[in-house]
Design an enzyme around this catalytic site. Structure first.
Site, PDB file in Angstrom:
ATOM      1  N   HIS A  55      40.808  32.755  41.340  1.00 28.03           N
ATOM      2  CA  HIS A  55      40.275  33.592  41.349  1.00 28.03           C
ATOM      3  C   HIS A  55      39.225  32.983  42.894  1.00 28.03           C
ATOM      4  O   HIS A  55      38.235  32.118  42.459  1.00 28.03           O
ATOM      5  CB  HIS A  55      39.383  34.284  40.438  1.00 28.03           C
ATOM      6  CG  HIS A  55      40.372  35.207  39.613  1.00 28.03           C
ATOM      7  ND1 HIS A  55      40.930  34.438  38.861  1.00 28.03           N
ATOM      8  CD2 HIS A  55      40.982  36.476  39.779  1.00 28.03           C
ATOM      9  CE1 HIS A  55      41.451  35.208  38.137  1.00 28.03           C
ATOM     10  NE2 HIS A  55      41.412  36.428  38.993  1.00 28.03           N
ATOM     11  N   ASP A  98      47.875  38.627  33.061  1.00 25.60           N
ATOM     12  CA  ASP A  98      46.978  39.012  35.083  1.00 25.60           C
ATOM     13  C   ASP A  98      45.828  38.391  34.118  1.00 25.60           C
ATOM     14  O   ASP A  98      45.270  38.004  33.264  1.00 25.60           O
ATOM     15  CB  ASP A  98      46.776  40.357  35.067  1.00 25.60           C
ATOM     16  CG  ASP A  98      46.611  41.311  34.279  1.00 25.60           C
ATOM     17  OD1 ASP A  98      45.794  41.648  33.189  1.00 25.60           O
ATOM     18  OD2 ASP A  98      46.316  42.999  34.803  1.00 25.60           O
ATOM     19  N   SER A  99      44.645  38.915  34.853  1.00 25.17           N
ATOM     20  CA  SER A  99      43.266  38.931  34.890  1.00 25.17           C
ATOM     21  C   SER A  99      42.657  38.858  34.363  1.00 25.17           C
ATOM     22  O   SER A  99      41.389  38.875  33.490  1.00 25.17           O
ATOM     23  CB  SER A  99      41.865  38.770  36.382  1.00 25.17           C
ATOM     24  OG  SER A  99      43.258  37.919  37.455  1.00 25.17           O
TER      25      SER A  99
END
Length: 182
Positions: A55, A98-99
């Site tokens: 990120h 996912d995140s």
């Protein structure tokens, strides 16, 4: 448990569509259908392994960065060919964390122009068109996307990367995964 059934149904709906004949398709779509049919029927088998998402630190607070899962473990299967121009084209289906550590299914098509560096080494640049489903976007309703795709490969192994754009506080993620041709 419902999300897992939705993900399974999502992938199963894609399989029969690629295996059908292209005769009944409109002329403007017949070429794409024939290529997908070629990949599906003549392509080699691929194993995909996911593992890392980064990120962009300039787009999130340090607290938010710490809350993200950047070990996007997962995997999938695919079929691919090197076409008459030496370019790579493939179909794939994967699922990964996912995140937010939720399972994200994805299925799509990828294309890359390939540059060869010697007999066994190659670099690629292209795109992927896909359907995915996320718990934080549209409550898991599948949605389409298109992203850039770069790669470096040696023999049967290829490392891919894509960048998911966004604004302040969303997106801006470098996602990396690998493919093994078998």
């Amino acid at each position: 448990m419902t999300q897992y059934f939705r993900a399974l149904a999502f992938f199963l709906l894609l399989v029969p569509a690629t295996a059908m004949a292209c005769d009944g398709w409109p002329s403007w779509a017949r070429g794409a259908c024939q290529r997908v049919d070629q990949i599906w029927n003549e392509g080699g088998n691929d194993l995909y392994l996911t593992g890392y998402s980064w990120h962009n630190r300039a787009m999130y607070s340090s607290d938010k960065i710490r809350s993200f899962n950047e070990l996007a473990w997962g995997g999938g299967l695919g079929k691919s060919i090197y076409d008459e121009d030496g370019d790579w084209q493939g179909l794939y289906a994967m699922a990964f964390l996912d995140s937010h550590s939720d399972i994200e299914p994805i299925a799509g098509y990828g294309f890359q122009k390939i540059g060869r560096i010697g007999a066994d080494t190659r670099l690629g640049i292209g795109y992927t068109v896909f359907l995915t489903s996320r718990s934080d976007i549209m409550s898991r309703v599948p949605f389409p996307g298109i992203l850039p795709l770069v790669s470096a490969g040696y023999r049967d192994a290829t490392l891919y990367a894509t960048y998911i754009p966004g604004g302040k506080g969303n997106g801006n993620v470098l996602f990396m995964f690998g493919r093994w041709e078998f």
